[in-house]
Motif scaffolding. Structure first.
Motif, PDB file in Angstrom:
ATOM      1  N   LEU A 109       0.858  -1.174   0.000  1.00 17.09           N
ATOM      2  CA  LEU A 109       0.000   0.000   0.000  1.00 17.09           C
ATOM      3  C   LEU A 109       0.897   1.227   0.000  1.00 17.09           C
ATOM      4  O   LEU A 109       1.679   1.434   0.924  1.00 17.09           O
ATOM      5  N   SER A 110       0.833   2.028  -1.062  1.00 18.03           N
ATOM      6  CA  SER A 110       1.564   3.295  -1.152  1.00 18.03           C
ATOM      7  C   SER A 110       0.521   4.400  -1.202  1.00 18.03           C
ATOM      8  O   SER A 110      -0.412   4.325  -2.003  1.00 18.03           O
ATOM      9  N   PHE A 111       0.689   5.425  -0.355  1.00 21.36           N
ATOM     10  CA  PHE A 111      -0.328   6.480  -0.328  1.00 21.36           C
ATOM     11  C   PHE A 111       0.258   7.805   0.132  1.00 21.36           C
ATOM     12  O   PHE A 111       1.295   7.859   0.783  1.00 21.36           O
ATOM     13  N   ALA A 112      -0.436   8.857  -0.247  1.00 19.68           N
ATOM     14  CA  ALA A 112      -0.131  10.215   0.200  1.00 19.68           C
ATOM     15  C   ALA A 112      -1.381  10.745   0.890  1.00 19.68           C
ATOM     16  O   ALA A 112      -2.501  10.437   0.479  1.00 19.68           O
ATOM     17  N   TYR A 113      -1.176  11.507   1.943  1.00 17.49           N
ATOM     18  CA  TYR A 113      -2.330  12.073   2.640  1.00 17.49           C
ATOM     19  C   TYR A 113      -2.059  13.531   2.978  1.00 17.49           C
ATOM     20  O   TYR A 113      -0.917  13.958   3.097  1.00 17.49           O
ATOM     21  N   ASP A 114      -3.150  14.279   3.104  1.00 17.87           N
ATOM     22  CA  ASP A 114      -3.058  15.710   3.364  1.00 17.87           C
ATOM     23  C   ASP A 114      -4.277  16.137   4.164  1.00 17.87           C
ATOM     24  O   ASP A 114      -5.406  15.776   3.820  1.00 17.87           O
ATOM     25  N   GLY A 115      -4.047  16.893   5.230  1.00 16.54           N
ATOM     26  CA  GLY A 115      -5.136  17.419   6.040  1.00 16.54           C
ATOM     27  C   GLY A 115      -4.584  18.319   7.127  1.00 16.54           C
ATOM     28  O   GLY A 115      -3.374  18.378   7.367  1.00 16.54           O
TER      29      GLY A 115
ATOM     30  N   GLU B  89      -0.142   7.062  11.105  1.00 17.30           N
ATOM     31  CA  GLU B  89       0.711   8.008  10.383  1.00 17.30           C
ATOM     32  C   GLU B  89       0.693   9.381  11.048  1.00 17.30           C
ATOM     33  O   GLU B  89       1.730  10.030  11.182  1.00 17.30           O
ATOM     34  N   ILE B  90      -0.475   9.818  11.464  1.00 17.92           N
ATOM     35  CA  ILE B  90      -0.584  11.117  12.138  1.00 17.92           C
ATOM     36  C   ILE B  90       0.204  11.095  13.447  1.00 17.92           C
ATOM     37  O   ILE B  90       0.948  12.028  13.757  1.00 17.92           O
ATOM     38  N   LEU B  91       0.058  10.017  14.212  1.00 15.66           N
ATOM     39  CA  LEU B  91       0.801   9.902  15.468  1.00 15.66           C
ATOM     40  C   LEU B  91       2.307   9.917  15.235  1.00 15.66           C
ATOM     41  O   LEU B  91       3.057  10.531  15.988  1.00 15.66           O
ATOM     42  N   LEU B  92       2.759   9.253  14.180  1.00 15.15           N
ATOM     43  CA  LEU B  92       4.187   9.208  13.878  1.00 15.15           C
ATOM     44  C   LEU B  92       4.731  10.566  13.442  1.00 15.15           C
ATOM     45  O   LEU B  92       5.901  10.868  13.659  1.00 15.15           O
ATOM     46  N   ASN B  93       3.888  11.385  12.827  1.00 15.02           N
ATOM     47  CA  ASN B  93       4.349  12.663  12.281  1.00 15.02           C
ATOM     48  C   ASN B  93       3.942  13.877  13.111  1.00 15.02           C
ATOM     49  O   ASN B  93       4.287  15.002  12.760  1.00 15.02           O
ATOM     50  N   LYS B  94       3.230  13.663  14.208  1.00 23.85           N
ATOM     51  CA  LYS B  94       2.833  14.766  15.084  1.00 23.85           C
ATOM     52  C   LYS B  94       4.044  15.191  15.917  1.00 23.85           C
ATOM     53  O   LYS B  94       4.743  14.353  16.479  1.00 23.85           O
ATOM     54  N   PRO B  95       4.324  16.480  16.005  1.00 25.01           N
ATOM     55  CA  PRO B  95       5.449  16.935  16.833  1.00 25.01           C
ATOM     56  C   PRO B  95       5.233  16.568  18.305  1.00 25.01           C
ATOM     57  O   PRO B  95       4.095  16.509  18.774  1.00 25.01           O
ATOM     58  N   LEU B  96       6.333  16.336  19.018  1.00 20.35           N
ATOM     59  CA  LEU B  96       6.227  16.002  20.434  1.00 20.35           C
ATOM     60  C   LEU B  96       5.699  17.181  21.239  1.00 20.35           C
ATOM     61  O   LEU B  96       4.959  17.011  22.196  1.00 20.35           O
ATOM     62  N   GLN B  97       6.114  18.384  20.858  1.00 19.97           N
ATOM     63  CA  GLN B  97       5.647  19.589  21.531  1.00 19.97           C
ATOM     64  C   GLN B  97       5.077  20.533  20.480  1.00 19.97           C
ATOM     65  O   GLN B  97       5.724  20.824  19.479  1.00 19.97           O
ATOM     66  N   ILE B  98       3.863  20.995  20.730  1.00 20.65           N
ATOM     67  CA  ILE B  98       3.205  21.899  19.786  1.00 20.65           C
ATOM     68  C   ILE B  98       3.210  23.292  20.402  1.00 20.65           C
ATOM     69  O   ILE B  98       2.648  23.517  21.474  1.00 20.65           O
ATOM     70  N   LEU B  99       3.890  24.222  19.702  1.00 20.93           N
ATOM     71  CA  LEU B  99       4.001  25.588  20.181  1.00 20.93           C
ATOM     72  C   LEU B  99       3.498  26.564  19.132  1.00 20.93           C
ATOM     73  O   LEU B  99       3.682  26.342  17.936  1.00 20.93           O
TER      74      LEU B  99
ATOM     75  N   MET C  67      -8.486   3.671   8.154  1.00 23.71           N
ATOM     76  CA  MET C  67      -8.528   4.621   9.262  1.00 23.71           C
ATOM     77  C   MET C  67      -7.413   4.384  10.288  1.00 23.71           C
ATOM     78  O   MET C  67      -6.707   5.328  10.652  1.00 23.71           O
ATOM     79  N   PRO C  68      -7.182   3.146  10.772  1.00 18.81           N
ATOM     80  CA  PRO C  68      -6.075   2.976  11.722  1.00 18.81           C
ATOM     81  C   PRO C  68      -4.705   3.275  11.110  1.00 18.81           C
ATOM     82  O   PRO C  68      -3.795   3.715  11.811  1.00 18.81           O
ATOM     83  N   ILE C  69      -4.567   3.062   9.817  1.00 23.42           N
ATOM     84  CA  ILE C  69      -3.299   3.360   9.141  1.00 23.42           C
ATOM     85  C   ILE C  69      -3.071   4.867   9.118  1.00 23.42           C
ATOM     86  O   ILE C  69      -1.974   5.351   9.424  1.00 23.42           O
TER      87      ILE C  69
END
Length: 163
Positions: free
Chosen positions: A55-61, A112-122, A106-108
């Motif tokens: 499965l190869s995919f691109a996502y944007d949101g 992906e969002i969890l892996l790419n979310k910054p540890l600290q959001i400022l 959906m779980p995928i």
């Protein structure tokens, strides 16, 4: 959102191209401490490779979070490309299981969002945060209790140098 993969699995198609819009549910938003999220556009391809599928995919949101220091809303764009292995039997550590010739996207996407979310959001790198005493946003100016913010455990050190 489930992708039907039976034609690729049986060999009737060599690949399946798809384009979808997915909405994150409230459960996931609360898990990642997000205030809100736009729909995510996902487009990709599922290809048969040896005994499995790729499965190869691109996502944007976009997702909106509260700044970790001052609670101001911060909008982050998630725009990434990913690839995952799909397995028609029990999934190994690195592959996603296919159940009844379908895979749940959906779980995928959530992973992906969890892996790419910054540890600290400022809101900014130099965010001053909130006053711990009165709660004023210190990015908008100094509060009236600025001088009183000495930790009582460190009070004895205040006069150490004669200031």
């Amino acid at each position: 959102m489930y992708l039907e993969l039976s034609k690729v699995i049986t060999g009737l198609q060599s690949q399946l191209d798809f384009q979808l819009r997915l909405s994150l549910d409230d459960r996931f938003l609360s898990e990642v401490n997000a205030v809100k999220a736009s729909e995510f556009n996902i487009q990709g391809t599922v290809k048969k490779v040896d005994k499995g599928l790729t499965l190869s995919f691109a996502y944007d949101g976009n997702m909106t979070f509260a700044c970790d220091r001052c609670l101001t809303e911060v909008k982050l764009n998630f725009n990434h490309i990913a690839e995952r292995e799909l397995a028609d039997d029990e999934a190994g550590d690195d592959s996603i299981p296919i159940v009844d010739h379908q895979v749940d996207l959906m779980p995928i996407l959530e992973e992906e969002i969890l892996l790419n979310k910054p540890l600290q959001i400022l809101c900014s790198d130099d965010c001053a945060g909130l006053c711990p005493k009165c709660g004023k946003n210190l990015n908008n100016g100094i509060c009236g209790c600025e001088d009183e913010r000495i930790d009582p455990r460190l009070e004895a050190l205040k006069n150490l140098f004669g200031h």
